[in-house]
Design a protein around this motif. Structure first.
Motif, PDB file in Angstrom:
ATOM      1  N   ASP A 180       0.833  -1.209   0.000  1.00 52.31           N
ATOM      2  CA  ASP A 180       0.000   0.000   0.000  1.00 52.31           C
ATOM      3  C   ASP A 180       0.867   1.258   0.000  1.00 52.31           C
ATOM      4  OD1 ASP A 180      -1.903  -1.970   0.349  1.00 52.31           O
ATOM      5  OD2 ASP A 180      -2.351  -1.471   2.429  1.00 52.31           O
ATOM      6  N   ASP A 202      -0.153   1.495  -3.996  1.00 53.27           N
ATOM      7  CA  ASP A 202      -1.522   1.262  -3.544  1.00 53.27           C
ATOM      8  C   ASP A 202      -2.532   1.412  -4.678  1.00 53.27           C
ATOM      9  OD1 ASP A 202      -3.224   0.764  -1.111  1.00 53.27           O
ATOM     10  OD2 ASP A 202      -4.201   2.543  -1.950  1.00 53.27           O
ATOM     11  N   LYS A 203      -3.584   0.596  -4.595  1.00 53.49           N
ATOM     12  CA  LYS A 203      -4.571   0.598  -5.691  1.00 53.49           C
ATOM     13  C   LYS A 203      -5.302   1.922  -5.842  1.00 53.49           C
ATOM     14  CE  LYS A 203      -7.852  -2.305  -3.070  1.00 53.49           C
ATOM     15  NZ  LYS A 203      -6.966  -3.179  -2.263  1.00 53.49           N
ATOM     16  N   ILE A 206      -3.814   3.724  -8.639  1.00 48.43           N
ATOM     17  CA  ILE A 206      -3.854   3.076  -9.954  1.00 48.43           C
ATOM     18  C   ILE A 206      -5.193   3.340 -10.648  1.00 48.43           C
ATOM     19  CG2 ILE A 206      -3.683   0.832 -11.152  1.00 48.43           C
ATOM     20  CD1 ILE A 206      -1.043   1.800  -9.837  1.00 48.43           C
ATOM     21  N   GLN A 207      -6.220   3.544  -9.816  1.00 51.23           N
ATOM     22  CA  GLN A 207      -7.596   3.664 -10.308  1.00 51.23           C
ATOM     23  C   GLN A 207      -7.753   4.562 -11.546  1.00 51.23           C
ATOM     24  OE1 GLN A 207      -9.968   4.107  -6.882  1.00 51.23           O
ATOM     25  NE2 GLN A 207     -11.903   3.869  -7.974  1.00 51.23           N
ATOM     26  N   GLU A 237      -0.726  -2.327  -7.714  1.00 54.63           N
ATOM     27  CA  GLU A 237      -1.838  -3.113  -7.163  1.00 54.63           C
ATOM     28  C   GLU A 237      -3.171  -2.632  -7.724  1.00 54.63           C
ATOM     29  OE1 GLU A 237      -1.173  -2.433  -2.706  1.00 54.63           O
ATOM     30  OE2 GLU A 237      -1.419  -4.600  -2.852  1.00 54.63           O
ATOM     31  N   GLY A 238      -4.124  -3.526  -7.782  1.00 57.29           N
ATOM     32  CA  GLY A 238      -5.487  -3.129  -8.137  1.00 57.29           C
ATOM     33  C   GLY A 238      -5.676  -2.770  -9.601  1.00 57.29           C
ATOM     34  N   GLU A 240      -7.291  -3.065 -12.948  1.00 55.85           N
ATOM     35  CA  GLU A 240      -8.580  -3.630 -13.351  1.00 55.85           C
ATOM     36  C   GLU A 240      -8.891  -3.438 -14.830  1.00 55.85           C
ATOM     37  OE1 GLU A 240     -11.566  -1.999 -10.747  1.00 55.85           O
ATOM     38  OE2 GLU A 240     -10.854  -3.148  -9.017  1.00 55.85           O
ATOM     39  N   GLY A 258      -3.946  -7.578 -10.068  1.00 56.59           N
ATOM     40  CA  GLY A 258      -5.295  -7.023 -10.039  1.00 56.59           C
ATOM     41  C   GLY A 258      -6.305  -7.907 -10.735  1.00 56.59           C
TER      42      GLY A 258
END
Ligand code: C2E
Ligand code: MG
Ligand code: MG
Ligand code: MG
Length: 281
Positions: A180, A202-203, A206-207, A237-238, A240, A258
């Protein structure tokens, strides 16, 4: 009148507290039993090497399916385990399970590193390192196949014990990652003093990456630059979406994890997923 109101408020408050602590106690008791009865299971989520397009690592994530069939999230039971000290038997169980998995993977030619999440109490417990050493020996695991994820908040709260633990892990050859990364209110100076190998972005950063020239993209680029000059590996991470994946490739991020690749899955499912992925054109 004020006193009456205050008394009432205190009553309501202590009722609430009682209900809360009863629930906590129930959860604690059933977690204790779950550890004893083997109701917990290790799931694995693949981590992709973006340059080689291969599965090179994975993360062990604990899953608890309650007797009534319901899954209880680690976001719920890990904090309870932390507060009650159950994290120690739980953590030892996890270390053992992961070493067993690595032994089986060697026989099945599944060549991945497995990461375990280690919490603050485990870091402060002198026995943790001995437990890692003895599990590695029992199951004849190559220490380089094991990695430990620590959050920045663990670093902040137990800096002395973390730095002692990290020296021992480095001597063993176990890889150390910061989980994270970027969310922990911590000073970056630890990157200079501690034996760290890897940052997991941390995700939350990335969003929105790659959508426009937004703040998240700038932050991720800065982390990649920092990591490069400090010779650290980076895992995003994360991940999508295909856009996030492309942004990471374009900017030379080492690895990604992810739902785009896979959700965490059982060990058996992971093995066959790994083989399918390896045989992809
Ligand atoms: P973490 O270590 O940061 O683990 C990553 C979390 O992100 C996992 O949640 C994973 O399922 C989730 N995730 C992965 N890819 C995606 C994605 O693309 N999108 C979204 N929205 N989420 C994604 P999980 O398994 O629920 O675990 C939550 C946290 O609980 C972990 O965060 C870790 O801090 C803790 N935890 C889980 N298992 C263990 C354990 O065995 N020991 C300890 N100490 N903590 C654990
Ligand atoms: Mg983690
Ligand atoms: Mg994480
Ligand atoms: Mg987390």
């Amino acid at each position: 009148y004020a006193k009456y109101r205050l008394d009432n408020a205190i009553c309501a408050f202590s009722d609430e507290l009682k209900r809360h602590s009863e629930e906590r106690y129930k959860l604690e008791e059933s977690l204790r039993r779950a550890i004893e009865n083997g109701e917990l299971e290790v799931y694995l989520q693949p981590i992709i090497d973006l340059k080689a397009n291969r599965v090179v690592k994975c993360e062990a994530l604990a899953r608890w399916q309650h007797a009534d069939g319901e899954f209880i999230s680690p976001e719920v039971f890990i904090p309870v385990a932390e507060q009650t000290g159950l994290i120690i038997p739980f953590g030892n169980w996890l270390i053992d399970e992961v070493c067993k998995i690595l032994q089986r993977f060697k026989q099945q030619a599944v060549d991945v590193r497995v990461a375990i999440n280690v919490s603050a109490r485990q870091v402060s417990d002198q026995d943790t390192i001995d437990y890692i050493i003895s599990s590695i020996e029992s199951y004849q695991v190559n220490p380089k196949q094991l990695s430990v994820e620590l959050t920045e908040s663990v670093l902040v709260h137990s800096y002395e014990s973390v730095s002692a633990l990290l020296v021992k892990l480095r001597q063993l050859g176990v890889i150390v990652s910061i989980d994270d990364f970027g969310t922990g209110f911590s000073s970056l100076s630890y990157l200079k003093h501690l034996s760290i190998d890897e940052l997991k972005v941390d995700k939350s950063f990335i969003q929105d990456v790659g959508i426009n020239n937004n703040e998240d993209s700038a932050i991720v680029l800065a982390i990649l630059g920092l990591a490069k000059s400090l010779n650290l590996q980076v895992i995003a991470e994360g991940v999508e979406t295909a856009d996030q994946h492309q942004f990471l490739i374009d900017n030379n991020c080492d690895c990604a994890q992810g739902f785009l690749y896979s959700k965490p899955m059982t060990v058996a499912a992971f093995s066959s997923w790994y083989k399918d992925y390896a045989s992809q054109p």
